[in-house]
Design an enzyme around this catalytic site. Structure first.
Site, PDB file in Angstrom:
ATOM      1  N   CYS A 197       4.445   9.298  -1.532  1.00 33.03           N
ATOM      2  CA  CYS A 197       4.641   8.135  -3.204  1.00 33.03           C
ATOM      3  C   CYS A 197       3.782   8.795  -4.192  1.00 33.03           C
ATOM      4  CB  CYS A 197       4.065   7.317  -2.043  1.00 33.03           C
ATOM      5  SG  CYS A 197       4.725   6.383  -0.826  1.00 33.03           S
TER       6      CYS A 197
ATOM      7  N   CYS B  32       1.805  -6.943   0.096  1.00 32.53           N
ATOM      8  CA  CYS B  32       2.540  -5.915   0.108  1.00 32.53           C
ATOM      9  C   CYS B  32       3.605  -5.858  -1.269  1.00 32.53           C
ATOM     10  CB  CYS B  32       3.116  -6.166   0.645  1.00 32.53           C
ATOM     11  SG  CYS B  32       2.364  -6.193   2.131  1.00 32.53           S
TER      12      CYS B  32
ATOM     13  N   LYS C  12       3.355  -4.062  -7.195  1.00 30.66           N
ATOM     14  CA  LYS C  12       3.703  -5.271  -6.030  1.00 30.66           C
ATOM     15  C   LYS C  12       4.778  -5.608  -6.841  1.00 30.66           C
ATOM     16  CE  LYS C  12       2.519  -8.505  -4.309  1.00 30.66           C
ATOM     17  NZ  LYS C  12       4.189  -9.096  -4.459  1.00 30.66           N
TER      18      LYS C  12
ATOM     19  N   HIS D 275       8.841  -0.264  -5.895  1.00 27.95           N
ATOM     20  CA  HIS D 275       8.536   0.636  -5.558  1.00 27.95           C
ATOM     21  C   HIS D 275       9.349   1.345  -4.975  1.00 27.95           C
ATOM     22  CE1 HIS D 275       6.204   4.005  -4.003  1.00 27.95           C
ATOM     23  NE2 HIS D 275       5.787   3.848  -3.414  1.00 27.95           N
TER      24      HIS D 275
END
Lengths: 481, 402
Positions: free
Chosen positions: B88, B213, B340, B344
């Site tokens: 990431c 998540c 959030k 992402h």
């Protein structure tokens, strides 16, 4: 009789925690098969998705060797009618998981539910130090009588020269191709014949004669037998038992295994033996009868009762399953929609497995001889001090771990959601991220002690392969009973 | 410690696509969307770019391997394109490649592009891969939320804070990011939520609920970099400069040794310490004006406050609940909505963080503009708490006329 000599040195057993009350399948299937109400049974044990005959054999073996001397075992025999591999030594996997030497003679035995007693007799008459492990995990069709009467379990007997628990006084065996039930190779379910015929034409007439022969070879009168252990598919019908007791003046026997666990296939003779031995006193004479295309009859004398009562603990440790679909799904008998994550390919890199087999099957880490740090898996460079090629193999399977962190993951695919996994701490600084087993949501907490269980790690259905690894489980509180 | 690249590289232009479920766009369109904005912003021509770096993580399911996807999508004039991947932290890794090329003098103008097209994989979360490596023989079949949830149970135990208290601080973090994203038209998730919404959301991996998540999104972000001299030549006066760019991967300690307590990200601490030194920051608590951190999960953002040294050890819960990282707090964190809510798209995320800080420092963040910030930090975390790659980048304004 003196304790020293050749005989049974130690016993072990294993029952999976799952217990299905008979009323659960009977109630669920009454619309289809109301006749099942007639004999619902009390409870039966069943394996979770990550257990099979092989993992249970490892458990029983570990239990057997816990208080015994493992050194000097010459032969390991694994007995089952449901071994996962037809051509890959199942006993070999068990051997490595138990960390027995690689030169141990190995055999997979089976072919009949009587194979457990046959292997035990051969071991007791063979003169070599031998570990006999019997385990079975046979499934039954939903709404069948076998669904109510079959259990899953394992037992082990260590035979050799030493301070004996029991010794063989005599034995007799008889083969008859009496097909009361059968299961063809590769088939999942058995085919059973008419129970009244089995009872009247089969067991009733066959049992007494061979039992008498065994007693005669032991030089023992039937009325001197203090306990009987009888392993018969589906349990011995009351009429047969009555007939037998009358014919030989044997004591009547009751078995909690029959009411709380069910018939455990090739493991049944050894489980029944463990059950009577755990209740026995020195000097008792035991008659073990095991049926299956004939009969094995063994007469044993108890020298000293076993030090631990692991069957009693295992019987007490069951967890009741009231959800019939969960039972079916855990046994792979109900294909639930598991979502896209279950589509993942679980091919095993067997070349990688061969490089790591000691780490994976025997669960050995590497302990740095320079700084004393234990790490898993072992590597060439120490994670703590960086020293090169200093790590000695150290077995972690027998260590108590501590939960350092955990989660209950409902997103990850597992046949039994949630997937519970986390960091587990071991001795000498080791930390391993592991999947927990035999745990329900809300049960774990950081700091809880866990012990290691040999389990199925992943199933590769496409290639009919399964890989194994160790999983921590919360230590059962009854274990030290 | 080497001299580093402080003030040697400035941002000439940046672009970022709209993040979200971009069913109508493939990675090519997403990259072009981000690039068109950056190119217009930079004032240079495509032909002026000397070299490019492409960051994409799940290349199997989207772009394919190599630097070709970028070269083709933008019809670049056969300049060198290098594809990088570092979990990431991939976006930051692409930026790092381009920045190093500029700092080294190998390129006058370099492009860093990050992209991810996740919504073609068929998964709600991140996709699964074939389990055939030697580690699959023993590592659990974990998911990202399951792996990060470990932080929560360990944090609660290590700092002796009740999990309910921790959950409340985690909820505050999600509520804050949702609020911030309302002012961001490019964000994936734009709706206000309450603390109760978070606490009552379905559990994904205990104790993380769905609203703990981050979004799984499609998107691209990019930066065009050059030296201060080139920027000056192009007529720029104020520019956003890279003050520090540090990367720290795990070496196996967290995975196999109990020296790590499981309640923090070790690598972030190492990368942050190096970055503060490179940027000349002595007290991050007072010197940082805003932060964009890797809030893949609410609990991650919480522990990162300690790892970055802006909260004291064991005190992040209190700081979060006190509003220290809210839009009007001492150091606003995720003013753009963060992973959030902005979303992402893995390969793009590090560059998306840089994009927001760039806009904020130049006073171009419209509705969500903070009051004249001059230094911002972007932290990226690739992997999972027990094995990861952390990057810490610090951006600041630089007067390049002198």
């Amino acid at each position: 009789m003196s304790g020293d000599g050749f005989g049974i040195l130690a016993l072990g057993c294993y029952l999976p925690v799952g217990r299905l009350p008979g009323a659960v399948p009977v109630g669920a299937n009454a619309w289809f098969a109301p006749g099942l109400r007639a004999a619902p049974g009390q409870r039966r044990s069943f394996c979770s998705w990550d257990e099979d005959a092989l993992t249970m054999a490892v458990e029983a073996g570990g239990d057997c060797l816990a208080g015994a001397e493992a050194e000097g075992i010459e032969t390991l025999t694994v007995v089952s009618t449901s071994l996962p591999f037809a051509d890959r030594s199942n006993a070999g996997v068990v051997r490595e998981a138990l960390d027995l030497p690689a030169d141990t003679r190995l055999s997979d035995a089976g072919g009949s539910v009587r194979a457990g007693s046959t292997a035990l007799r051969a071991a007791l008459e063979g003169g070599a130090a031998q570990l006999v492990l019997a385990a079975d995990c046979v499934d039954a069709k939903p709404a069948s009588a076998q669904e109510l009467s079959f259990g899953h379990g394992a037992a082990g007997v260590l035979v050799g020269e030493g301070d004996c628990v029991a010794k063989l006084l005599g034995a007799a065996s008889l083969h008859q191709d009496f097909v009361d039930h059968y299961r063809a190779a590769g088939e999942r379910f058995e085919y059973a014949l008419e129970p009244r015929w089995v009872r009247d034409a089969g067991y009733r007439d066959q049992v007494a004669a061979t039992a008498g022969e065994a007693l005669e070879s032991a030089g023992l009168a039937a009325d001197r037998v203090t306990a009987t252990a009888i392993a018969a598919p589906g349990g011995l019908a009351p009429a047969v038992r009555k007939h037998l007791n009358k014919a030989l003046a044997l004591p009547t026997a009751s078995s909690e295994l029959e009411t709380a666990v069910g018939f455990c296939g090739a493991a049944e003779p050894l489980l029944k033996l463990v059950e009577v031995l755990e209740a026995a006193r020195a000097g008792d004479k035991i008659l073990l009868l095991a049926l299956g295309q004939g009969i094995d009859a063994l007469v044993l004398e108890v020298i000293r009762p076993p030090a631990t009562r692991s069957l009693a603990s295992a019987l007490a440790a069951g967890v009741r399953e009231d959800n019939y679909t969960r039972y079916l799904a855990l046994r792979g008998l109900l294909p639930l929609e598991a979502g896209i994550r279950a589509e993942r390919d679980n091919r095993t890199a067997l070349s990688a497995f061969w490089r790591k087999h000691e780490a994976i099957t025997a669960f050995k880490g590497g302990k740095c001889s320079k700084c004393g740090t234990l790490q898993f898996p072992a590597t060439r460079l120490c994670v703590h001090c960086g020293a090169e090629d200093t790590q000695e193999p150290v077995r972690m399977a027998d260590m108590t771990g501590r939960v350092r962190s955990f989660t209950e993951d409902w997103l990850a695919y597992t046949p039994k959601p949630p997937l519970v996994f986390g960091n587990v701490g071991f001795e000498d600084g080791a930390n391993v991220m592991m999947e927990f087993t035999d745990v329900e949501p809300g049960q774990l907490e950081v700091g809880a002690p866990v012990d290691m269980r040999f389990r199925i790690k992943d199933l590769d259905e496409r290639r009919a392969f399964r890989r194994y690894f160790w999983k921590p489980a919360p230590i059962r509180e009854t274990d030290d009973a | 410690m080497p001299e580093g690249i402080r003030d040697k590289v400035v941002v000439l232009g940046m672009g970022c696509s709209r993040f979200g479920e971009r069913w109508e766009s493939g990675p090519e369109e997403l990259m072009l969307e981000a690039f068109s904005e950056a190119l217009a912003d930079s004032g240079v021509e495509k032909q002026d770019i000397d070299a490019a770096w492409l960051g994409v993580f799940f290349q199997e399911q989207s772009t394919g391997k190599s630097g070709l996807p970028l070269s083709q999508a933008l019809r670049l004039p056969n300049i060198p394109v290098t594809r990088v991947e570092n979990l990431c932290a991939t976006g930051t890794e692409a930026l790092r490649g381009a920045a190093y090329a500029v700092a080294a003098g190998a390129a006058d103008i370099a492009l860093a592009m990050g992209v991810e097209k996740l919504k073609d994989t068929g998964f709600g979360g991140l996709p699964e891969r074939t389990k055939g490596s030697s580690e699959d023989l023993w590592l659990p079949n974990s998911t990202a939320p399951g792996s990060f949830a470990q932080l929560a149970s360990a944090y609660s135990a290590v700092h002796k804070r009740d999990i309910k208290e921790l959950k409340r601080a985690m909820a505050h973090i999600s509520v804050k990011s949702h609020r911030n994203a309302l002012d961001n038209p490019k964000a994936h998730l734009r709706r206000a939520i309450t603390e109760d919404d978070v606490l009552n959301a379905p559990t994904v991996a205990y104790p993380l609920g769905v609203l703990d998540c981050c979004g799984v999104s499609d998107g691209a972000a990019c930066a065009i970099l050059c030296t201060p001299e080139v920027a000056k030549r192009l007529g720029r006066s104020d520019a956003v400069a890279i003050k520090a760019l540090q990367l720290a991967p795990s070496n196996g300690v967290e995975l196999s040794n109990d020296a790590w307590d499981g309640a923090h990200t070790l690598t972030t601490r190492i990368a942050a310490e190096r970055a503060y030194r490179e940027a000349g920051i002595d007290d991050p608590k007072s010197e940082l004006d805003l932060m964009e951190v890797h809030d893949c999960f609410s609990v991650t953002e919480l522990v990162l406050m300690e790892d970055l040294g802006v909260s004291d050890e064991g005190r992040a819960i209190d700081d979060v609940l006190d509003g220290r990282y809210d839009h009007d707090g001492a150091i606003p964190c995720q003013i753009d909505g963060g992973l959030k809510c902005f979303g992402h798209p893995i390969g793009a995320s590090g560059l998306r963080m840089a994009y927001e800080i760039y806009l904020q420092l130049l006073g171009r963040a419209s509705e969500r503009q903070l009051d004249s910030p001059s230094i911002g930090l972007a932290q990226n975390l690739g992997g999972v708490p027990n094995r990861n790659v952390a990057s810490v980048a610090i951006y600041g304004l630089k007067d390049i006329t002198r």
